[in-house]
Motif scaffolding. Structure first.
Motif, PDB file in Angstrom:
ATOM      1  N   THR A 181       0.833  -1.188   0.000  1.00 46.58           N
ATOM      2  CA  THR A 181       0.000   0.000   0.000  1.00 46.58           C
ATOM      3  C   THR A 181       0.868   1.238   0.000  1.00 46.58           C
ATOM      4  OG1 THR A 181      -0.087   0.017   2.393  1.00 46.58           O
ATOM      5  CG2 THR A 181      -1.853  -1.152   1.272  1.00 46.58           C
ATOM      6  N   LEU A 182       0.283   2.352  -0.369  1.00 46.96           N
ATOM      7  CA  LEU A 182       0.986   3.610  -0.342  1.00 46.96           C
ATOM      8  C   LEU A 182       1.179   4.048   1.099  1.00 46.96           C
ATOM      9  CD1 LEU A 182      -0.966   5.405  -3.187  1.00 46.96           C
ATOM     10  CD2 LEU A 182       1.257   4.297  -3.337  1.00 46.96           C
ATOM     11  N   VAL A 183       2.194   4.885   1.344  1.00 41.72           N
ATOM     12  CA  VAL A 183       2.454   5.376   2.685  1.00 41.72           C
ATOM     13  C   VAL A 183       1.204   6.084   3.196  1.00 41.72           C
ATOM     14  CG1 VAL A 183       3.853   6.971   4.035  1.00 41.72           C
ATOM     15  CG2 VAL A 183       4.901   5.610   2.218  1.00 41.72           C
ATOM     16  N   GLY A 184       0.847   5.797   4.435  1.00 39.23           N
ATOM     17  CA  GLY A 184      -0.340   6.398   5.026  1.00 39.23           C
ATOM     18  C   GLY A 184      -1.587   5.555   4.858  1.00 39.23           C
ATOM     19  N   GLU A 185      -1.601   4.659   3.897  1.00 36.73           N
ATOM     20  CA  GLU A 185      -2.746   3.776   3.681  1.00 36.73           C
ATOM     21  C   GLU A 185      -2.481   2.454   4.384  1.00 36.73           C
ATOM     22  OE1 GLU A 185      -4.180   2.965  -0.231  1.00 36.73           O
ATOM     23  OE2 GLU A 185      -3.580   4.931  -0.932  1.00 36.73           O
ATOM     24  N   VAL A 186      -3.500   1.900   4.970  1.00 30.56           N
ATOM     25  CA  VAL A 186      -3.383   0.575   5.564  1.00 30.56           C
ATOM     26  C   VAL A 186      -4.506  -0.264   5.008  1.00 30.56           C
ATOM     27  CG1 VAL A 186      -3.469  -0.756   7.670  1.00 30.56           C
ATOM     28  CG2 VAL A 186      -2.350   1.464   7.668  1.00 30.56           C
TER      29      VAL A 186
ATOM     30  N   ILE B 126       2.491  -4.836   9.941  1.00 32.23           N
ATOM     31  CA  ILE B 126       2.094  -4.710  11.345  1.00 32.23           C
ATOM     32  C   ILE B 126       0.647  -4.233  11.438  1.00 32.23           C
ATOM     33  CG2 ILE B 126       2.515  -3.467  13.505  1.00 32.23           C
ATOM     34  CD1 ILE B 126       5.503  -3.541  12.777  1.00 32.23           C
ATOM     35  N   ALA B 127       0.312  -3.215  10.664  1.00 36.64           N
ATOM     36  CA  ALA B 127      -1.069  -2.709  10.691  1.00 36.64           C
ATOM     37  C   ALA B 127      -2.047  -3.755  10.203  1.00 36.64           C
ATOM     38  CB  ALA B 127      -1.171  -1.441   9.847  1.00 36.64           C
TER      39      ALA B 127
ATOM     40  N   ALA C 179      -2.477  -6.302  12.960  1.00 37.35           N
ATOM     41  CA  ALA C 179      -3.265  -5.695  14.050  1.00 37.35           C
ATOM     42  C   ALA C 179      -4.739  -5.582  13.664  1.00 37.35           C
ATOM     43  CB  ALA C 179      -2.699  -4.313  14.391  1.00 37.35           C
ATOM     44  N   ALA C 180      -4.998  -5.195  12.404  1.00 39.00           N
ATOM     45  CA  ALA C 180      -6.388  -5.072  11.949  1.00 39.00           C
ATOM     46  C   ALA C 180      -7.082  -6.430  11.962  1.00 39.00           C
ATOM     47  CB  ALA C 180      -6.434  -4.453  10.553  1.00 39.00           C
ATOM     48  N   LEU C 181      -6.363  -7.474  11.593  1.00 33.13           N
ATOM     49  CA  LEU C 181      -6.942  -8.819  11.609  1.00 33.13           C
ATOM     50  C   LEU C 181      -7.389  -9.198  13.014  1.00 33.13           C
ATOM     51  CD1 LEU C 181      -7.409 -11.622  10.140  1.00 33.13           C
ATOM     52  CD2 LEU C 181      -5.188 -12.230  11.080  1.00 33.13           C
TER      53      LEU C 181
END
Length: 121
Positions: free
Chosen positions: A12-17, A110-111, A114-116
């Motif tokens: 993903t682009l920086v800032g997008e998760v 990591i994000a 964590a989202a999972l």
């Protein structure tokens, strides 16, 4: 080691998760999502690998030379083995610069993990 395989996560682009899988509380995991996430968690289930991953993830420059993270109480060949397992699981990316290899956490790993695991709300 014939059953090893590379797992690729979406970049993903920086800032997008954008997690690779929906949170566990929102929907049942598909077979492929479960296999992808199991490979990542399995790679992190080893204490040496978890320490190496942590050293790379917390490095001030966002990437770490193998020479800066190899002090985890095992021999250099064992460090290389564990770093390869983390790369194969899609957790780390590497780049050779001269005689050294630099590692960085793959974007959104990591994000995404964590989202999972995040709960509702």
């Amino acid at each position: 080691m014939a059953n090893s395989r590379m797992v690729e996560l979406p970049v993903t682009l920086v800032g997008e998760v954008e997690p690779c899988c929906p949170p566990l509380t929102s929907a049942e995991l598909s077979q492929s999502d479960a296999e992808r996430m199991a490979a990542m968690f399995k790679a992190l289930a080893d204490p040496v690998r978890l320490r190496l991953f942590s050293k790379v993830a917390s490095h001030p420059d966002g990437e770490a030379c193998v020479c800066d993270i190899a002090d985890v109480g095992v021999s250099q060949p064992t460090v290389s083995h564990h770093l390869r397992k983390l790369r194969e699981a899609g957790l780390l990316a590497s780049e050779r610069r001269g005689t050294w290899v630099y590692y960085r956490v793959e974007p959104s790993v990591i994000a995404g993990m964590a989202a999972l695991l995040s709960g509702p709300g």
